[in-house]
Design a protein around this motif. Structure first.
Motif, short mmCIF file in Angstrom:
data_model
loop_
_atom_site.label_atom_id
_atom_site.label_comp_id
_atom_site.label_asym_id
_atom_site.label_seq_id
_atom_site.Cartn_x
_atom_site.Cartn_y
_atom_site.Cartn_z
N ASN A 167 0.84 -1.20 0.00
CA ASN A 167 0.00 0.00 0.00
C ASN A 167 0.88 1.26 0.00
O ASN A 167 1.83 1.35 0.77
CB ASN A 167 -0.85 -0.03 1.29
N GLY A 168 0.54 2.19 -0.87
CA GLY A 168 1.27 3.47 -0.88
C GLY A 168 2.56 3.45 -1.68
O GLY A 168 3.34 4.40 -1.64
N SER A 169 2.80 2.36 -2.45
CA SER A 169 4.06 2.27 -3.19
C SER A 169 3.92 2.80 -4.62
O SER A 169 4.85 2.71 -5.41
CB SER A 169 4.55 0.83 -3.22
N GLY A 170 2.75 3.32 -4.95
CA GLY A 170 2.56 3.87 -6.30
C GLY A 170 2.16 2.82 -7.32
O GLY A 170 2.18 3.07 -8.52
N SER A 171 1.78 1.65 -6.84
CA SER A 171 1.45 0.56 -7.77
C SER A 171 0.10 0.76 -8.44
O SER A 171 -0.11 0.29 -9.56
CB SER A 171 1.44 -0.76 -7.01
N ALA A 172 -0.81 1.49 -7.78
CA ALA A 172 -2.19 1.58 -8.28
C ALA A 172 -2.23 2.14 -9.70
O ALA A 172 -2.92 1.60 -10.56
CB ALA A 172 -3.04 2.43 -7.35
N SER A 173 -1.47 3.21 -9.95
CA SER A 173 -1.55 3.81 -11.28
C SER A 173 -0.91 2.90 -12.33
O SER A 173 -1.37 2.84 -13.47
CB SER A 173 -0.92 5.20 -11.28
N ALA A 174 0.15 2.16 -11.95
CA ALA A 174 0.76 1.23 -12.91
C ALA A 174 -0.20 0.10 -13.24
O ALA A 174 -0.36 -0.27 -14.41
CB ALA A 174 2.06 0.67 -12.33
N ASN A 175 -0.87 -0.43 -12.21
CA ASN A 175 -1.81 -1.51 -12.44
C ASN A 175 -2.97 -1.06 -13.33
O ASN A 175 -3.45 -1.78 -14.19
CB ASN A 175 -2.34 -2.05 -11.11
N GLU A 176 -3.41 0.18 -13.09
CA GLU A 176 -4.51 0.70 -13.90
C GLU A 176 -4.06 0.92 -15.35
O GLU A 176 -4.82 0.69 -16.28
CB GLU A 176 -5.01 2.01 -13.29
N LEU A 177 -2.81 1.31 -15.49
CA LEU A 177 -2.24 1.47 -16.85
C LEU A 177 -2.31 0.15 -17.60
O LEU A 177 -2.73 0.08 -18.76
CB LEU A 177 -0.80 1.96 -16.74
N PHE A 178 -1.94 -0.91 -16.89
CA PHE A 178 -1.98 -2.24 -17.51
C PHE A 178 -3.41 -2.60 -17.90
O PHE A 178 -3.68 -3.08 -18.99
CB PHE A 178 -1.39 -3.28 -16.54
N LYS B 244 9.73 0.98 -10.84
CA LYS B 244 9.71 -0.48 -10.74
C LYS B 244 8.34 -0.99 -11.17
O LYS B 244 8.21 -2.01 -11.84
CB LYS B 244 10.02 -0.89 -9.29
N ASN B 245 7.31 -0.23 -10.78
CA ASN B 245 5.94 -0.62 -11.15
C ASN B 245 5.74 -0.55 -12.66
O ASN B 245 5.14 -1.43 -13.27
CB ASN B 245 4.92 0.29 -10.45
N ILE B 246 6.24 0.54 -13.25
CA ILE B 246 6.08 0.69 -14.71
C ILE B 246 6.87 -0.41 -15.43
O ILE B 246 6.45 -0.93 -16.46
CB ILE B 246 6.57 2.09 -15.16
N THR C 284 14.44 -4.53 -9.13
CA THR C 284 15.12 -3.54 -8.27
C THR C 284 16.48 -3.18 -8.86
O THR C 284 16.84 -2.00 -8.95
CB THR C 284 15.28 -4.09 -6.85
N GLU C 285 17.19 -4.20 -9.29
CA GLU C 285 18.51 -3.97 -9.87
C GLU C 285 18.41 -3.12 -11.14
O GLU C 285 19.17 -2.16 -11.32
CB GLU C 285 19.14 -5.33 -10.17
N LEU C 286 17.44 -3.46 -11.98
CA LEU C 286 17.26 -2.69 -13.23
C LEU C 286 16.94 -1.23 -12.90
O LEU C 286 17.44 -0.30 -13.55
CB LEU C 286 16.12 -3.29 -14.06
N CYS C 287 16.15 -1.05 -11.88
CA CYS C 287 15.74 0.29 -11.48
C CYS C 287 16.92 1.06 -10.90
O CYS C 287 17.11 2.24 -11.21
CB CYS C 287 14.65 0.20 -10.42
N ALA D 89 10.57 9.55 -19.15
CA ALA D 89 11.04 8.69 -18.07
C ALA D 89 10.17 7.45 -17.95
O ALA D 89 10.66 6.33 -17.75
CB ALA D 89 11.05 9.47 -16.76
N ASN D 90 8.84 7.64 -18.10
CA ASN D 90 7.93 6.50 -17.99
C ASN D 90 8.11 5.53 -19.16
O ASN D 90 8.12 4.31 -18.96
CB ASN D 90 6.48 7.00 -17.94
N VAL D 91 8.21 6.07 -20.35
CA VAL D 91 8.37 5.20 -21.52
C VAL D 91 9.68 4.44 -21.42
O VAL D 91 9.77 3.24 -21.76
CB VAL D 91 8.29 6.03 -22.83
N ASN D 92 10.68 5.12 -20.89
CA ASN D 92 11.98 4.48 -20.72
C ASN D 92 11.86 3.27 -19.77
O ASN D 92 12.35 2.17 -20.09
CB ASN D 92 12.97 5.51 -20.15
N ALA D 93 11.18 3.47 -18.66
CA ALA D 93 11.00 2.38 -17.69
C ALA D 93 10.21 1.24 -18.31
O ALA D 93 10.53 0.06 -18.12
CB ALA D 93 10.28 2.91 -16.45
N LEU D 94 9.18 1.61 -19.06
CA LEU D 94 8.35 0.60 -19.73
C LEU D 94 9.21 -0.25 -20.66
O LEU D 94 9.10 -1.48 -20.70
CB LEU D 94 7.25 1.33 -20.51
N LYS D 95 10.09 0.44 -21.37
CA LYS D 95 10.93 -0.23 -22.37
C LYS D 95 11.95 -1.15 -21.68
O LYS D 95 12.20 -2.27 -22.15
CB LYS D 95 11.64 0.86 -23.20
#
Lengths: 614, 351
Positions: free
Chosen positions: A20-31, A141-143, A124-127, A177-183
């Protein structure tokens, strides 16, 4: 890829285990939106704690090419991002299912299962390699796992990219930054994992023009379209977003273009008592007003509901039901406020209730509630629940007939009064039990009256005479009969073959019920369906019960509250009404309903046990 | 106040106000309170104040809670809409009414049980929210309808009719109102109409929460020899800080007092509060000073009365909410419903 691994296209359940509170909600909704943009229906559900940060939270998403929007249950692909819940998350995966996890830290073999496909990515390492800011490391990490899933499920990368572009329009730095993480996530999965999995998303045509929104937002929008100008409320899960949405839509649609002033007033009250008090005051004074609350708020407002009922003040209450009693399960769903709303307050009261099945109906019934309240001059409760309220859901798009005018009910104008019309606030002039009212400030010498919760005569004068009391109560009863004809009718769906079996249900049970009905039909069990949309019940409800030998009453509470209402208000035969009750706080599933109905019918068909001689 | 039914015929020389109304037009139903009840005097003061201010009766909304005091709105302003709500909840219902129509005059009537006990929360929040209203508490220190139990404003150590001593500390609603942000705070005495009527007038023409605590003896339950809310006790301990004259904007200000004894406060609507100083050191624009004075005199057993505090520049709730000038209950469909075109655009954003 093992031979036993699950294979399915556009039909599976994916679950994200997050903190909870890790920012996952918006990434999950994106998916979720990405799958939806590929034309494949989805039904996501947030399973969240009563907490702000640090506790486990899950986002469970059903992908259903067939368009079933109820909760399915089970999990085919787990995205395990929360070490706290690792063991139970792993245990939940269906045999042959998949596990995606962060493999930065090596875990012993004993923590895995042999019968699931394990997909490790060192997120985590990639991030850490790509970002230096700790918050960015967490958020991206979520993205990244969304990027990995895009590759694993054979989804179109461009779809996700477009969604990000829409979200970060005009904020190029954030977008990049987001597209980069996605990629990074996409590439890592494609390079190191067996893409695609047996589970796949394939472009389809199952979404059409449907929209994706939650019921709370739709209620807030419905209140704007319904003409509400005053909202008073007190924060409570899960109804807070109703007023937040109302606020947002009001800012957008109700700000005076000339001077920036508000064509609405929203007050966060000191408690639920004050909330409903303000709503009653505003409605008494001729404004359309509402509050939004949940079970504990309904309990607190009881005395005022009695006043609104007896003084005949048209208020609207959105009750987003959660698990009760007491504080109960604040972040879990239930349909357990039915009786406390139906007969709210002491003495002989009875209230109008509306039961939306999805966000679309939250909007339509939410708006209609204001017309009904003013027409009937009584409180109208719109009962949704956490499942409808807090989860984005696919539904029919919103529409409004621009020719429609608000029905303000029987309000006497200054001209009516000046023309000498007989005004008795509680006089039944039309025989429908609905009296005429006046709004304060209408006429200098005519039409004023004193509202009160005490007994009064037809001209609103204080009276303790039994005859006045009885006249009033009989009129209220008549008014309730009138209500039956004005409320939204039940929706009846006949089975493909004539049957003596029926099922009655309402609200968020709807999608699971429809799916269960299809499952049962496939087994040769045919069930006619009736979805209740309002209380008091239309005559069609009693007729439906009369037309069947067995009627399953499917609802999400422990005591069978809808069944109890049907017994007392539709005078149904108790032996006919069989309970199908789901109340563990999770949304009801088709599997559960079909299983219970099958078992009940089998039990009825089994030959009776031979009597043992004494 | 109408204790006895009065003849419908009026004498030709019956005084009329600028609207052509007589005082009778501001009266209500026959009072059902005990003969001699202080509350009936307050009702009469409300009638006189509204008559003097040329208020259209139907432009007043009168709201109350439950109790003896809360019955009184039925006994004045019979051409005004009234709402006898639930016990202690008048402030919220009045707040909602004020949200719906900012143009009416809101008069809330409550009692010490209604406001200091069951309704203390709503009292507090209406004060701090800046609701544009006149809030009158008819304070007698006892529950009348249930036959004489102490209320939360009863003084510690005071005795009821049966000699039972009240051991709990009293709540001073005036002190609370000052602390909570009321912008017009006064205390009056139902036995001193000359003081009370101008206090009510000033409150009715004040913008923002105007609170008046009126000590109003209960003739049946709290007017005995050892009561601290009896007519005799209040007369003996009445410590008035000033004497108010209320002047409408259209009326000339005739000041026949020595300079320094008179303080002039102009309210937002141009009405003037002329305060004759009775305590040379008392400044009604000083909230903290007012609170201190109240505590000091209370410690000496005195009941401070008069206009204790006024802020004539205060903003009210509608200003905080930035609502449109037109009352919300008069906005038509076209102003409220965004229509189908807006939904088309919204639908597109939800796909």
């Amino acid at each position: 890829m093992t031979a036993q691994s699950l294979h399915s296209c556009n039909d599976f359940v994916i679950k994200f285990a997050n903190v909870n509170g890790s920012g996952s909600a918006s990434a999950n909704e994106l998916f979720a939106r990405a799958v939806m943009r590929m034309g494949v229906p989805i039904a996501p559900r947030n399973i969240f704690p009563s907490n702000i940060q640090g506790m486990p939270t899950w986002y469970e998403m059903r992908v259903s090419g067939a368009g079933w929007l109820g909760r399915r249950g089970g999990c085919d692909l787990m995205v395990a991002m929360n070490p706290q819940t690792w063991d139970r998350d792993i245990a939940e995966i269906a045999p042959g299912g998949y596990l995606l996890y962060d493999s930065t830290k090596t875990l012993p073999r004993s923590r895995f299962r042999g019968d699931v496909v394990v997909l490790g990515l060192p997120l985590t390492e990639l991030c850490n390699r790509a970002y230096t800011d700790p918050r960015q490391r967490q958020l991206f990490k979520n993205i990244m796992y969304v990027g990995a899933l895009t590759a694993l499920l054979d989804m179109e990368f461009a779809v996700v990219e477009t969604l990000l572009a829409e979200q970060y329009r005009g904020k190029d730095k954030l977008l990049d930054a987001n597209v980069n993480a996605l990629k990074i996530g996409y590439d890592a999965a494609r390079d190191d994992l067996p893409c695609p999995l047996g589970l796949r998303v394939e472009r389809a045509n199952g979404v059409g023009d449907k929209i994706f929104i939650n019921g709370n937002n739709a209620c807030g929008l419905g209140a704007v379209y319904g003409g509400a100008t005053v909202a008073a409320w007190y924060p409570i899960t899960p109804s807070t977003p109703v007023v937040e949405a109302f606020t947002g839509y009001c800012r957008k649609y109700r700000t005076d273009p000339d001077n920036g002033k508000a064509r609405y007033a929203i007050v966060q009250a000191e408690d639920e008592l004050a909330s409903i008090g303000m709503v009653i005051g505003a409605a008494w004074n001729g404004a359309r007003a509402f509050t939004a609350t949940s079970g504990p708020g309904i309990s607190l407002m009881q005395e005022f509901f009695g006043l609104a009922y007896f003084a005949e003040v048209p208020v609207v209450v959105f009750d987003v039901q959660r698990g009760g009693p007491s504080t109960g399960m604040p972040t879990r769903t239930q349909q357990s406020d039915l009786l406390s709303c139906a007969y709210a307050s002491h003495g002989d009261t009875k209230h109008v209730m509306l039961f939306p099945e999805d966000p679309h109906e939250c909007f339509t019934l939410g708006a209609q509630a204001f017309d009904l309240a003013e027409r009937l001059q009584t409180p109208v409760f719109v009962l949704l629940d956490l499942d409808i309220g807090m989860n984005d859901s696919l539904c029919q798009p919103f529409a409004w007939d621009d020719q429609r005018r608000y029905d303000r009910g029987k309000v006497m104008s200054a001209a009516d009064l000046a023309a000498g019309k007989n005004f008795g606030r509680y006089l039944d002039v039309d025989g429908d039990g609905i009296p005429w009212r006046t709004i304060p400030g209408t006429h200098p010498t005519k039409g004023a009256f004193f509202s009160r919760g005490t007994t009064r005569n037809a001209y609103a004068k204080y009276s303790e005479a039994g005859t006045d009391y009885v006249y009033n109560m009989e009129r209220l009863r008549r008014k309730f009969e009138t209500a039956k004809k004005l409320l939204p009718a039940p929706v009846i769906k006949r089975a493909a073959q004539p049957t003596r079996h029926g099922a009655i249900y309402y609200g968020s049970t709807s999608p699971a019920m429809a799916e269960a009905c299809a499952q049962l039909a496939a087994q040769g069990i045919h069930v006619d369906l009736l979805r209740v949309r309002a209380f008091p019940f239309a005559d069609a409800v009693s007729d439906f019960i009369a037309d069947h030998d067995v009627v399953f009453v499917v609802e999400q509470n422990e005591s069978g509250q809808l069944r109890m209402l049907l017994l007392t208000e539709a005078e149904a035969d108790p032996k006919k009404l069989l309970r199908v009750l789901h109340y563990d706080g999770t949304p009801i599933t088709a599997r559960f309903i079909a299983g219970r109905i099958t078992a009940a019918l089998e039990a009825r068909q089994a030959p009776p046990l031979p009597k043992v001689a004494p | 106040m109408t204790y006895f039914a009065k003849p419908k015929l009026l004498r030709p020389d019956t005084p009329k106000n600028a609207l052509g109304y007589t005082r009778r037009d501001y009266e209500g139903a026959i009072s059902s309170l005990c003969a001699g009840c202080g509350h009936d005097s307050i009702s009469a003061a409300v009638v006189q104040a509204c008559f003097d201010l040329d208020i259209q009766p139907h432009r007043v909304a009168k709201l109350s809670g439950i109790g003896c005091s809360s019955k009184t709105p039925d006994y004045f302003l019979g051409n005004s809409h009234g709402f006898n709500t639930t016990h202690g909840r008048m402030p919220s219902v009045l707040t909602g009414a004020a949200l719906a129509n900012r143009d009416l005059i809101y008069l809330g009537v409550s009692g010490d049980g209604d406001s200091a006990s069951i309704g203390i929360g709503q009292f507090a929040h209406a004060m701090r929210r800046g609701v544009n209203m006149t809030y009158i508490v008819e304070n007698n220190g006892v529950y009348g309808l249930t036959k004489g139990q102490f209320s939360a404003t009863a003084d510690r150590g005071s005795k009821n009719k049966r000699g039972v001593v009240n051991s709990d500390s009293p709540i001073d609603l005036v002190a609370l109102a000052l602390q909570l942000g009321a912008t017009y705070v006064a205390r009056g005495f139902s036995g001193d109409k000359a003081q009370l009527i101008p206090l009510i007038k000033g409150a009715l023409r004040h913008r923002g929460p105007a609170f008046i605590d009126v000590i109003s003896p209960s003739v049946n339950f709290n007017n005995h020899a050892v009561s601290t809310k009896s007519y005799d006790y209040v007369r003996e301990h009445n410590d008035a800080v000033n004497r108010l004259d209320f002047i409408l904007p259209r009326d000339p200000v005739e000041a026949a007092y020595a300079p320094g004894e008179l303080r002039r406060v102009v309210q937002h609507d141009g009405s003037v509060l002329l305060l004759r100083k009775l305590k040379t050191d008392y400044d009604p624009s000083d909230r903290v000073g007012a609170m201190n004075h109240l505590q000091e005199r209370h410690a000496l057993g005195e009941i401070v009365t008069g206009l204790l505090f006024v802020d004539s520049t205060a903003e009210s709730m509608h200003a905080h909410l930035n609502t449109v000038e037109k009352p919300l209950n008069q906005l038509g469909d076209a102003y409220l419903c965004p229509g189908n075109a807006a939904l088309d655009a919204l639908n597109a954003s939800l796909r």
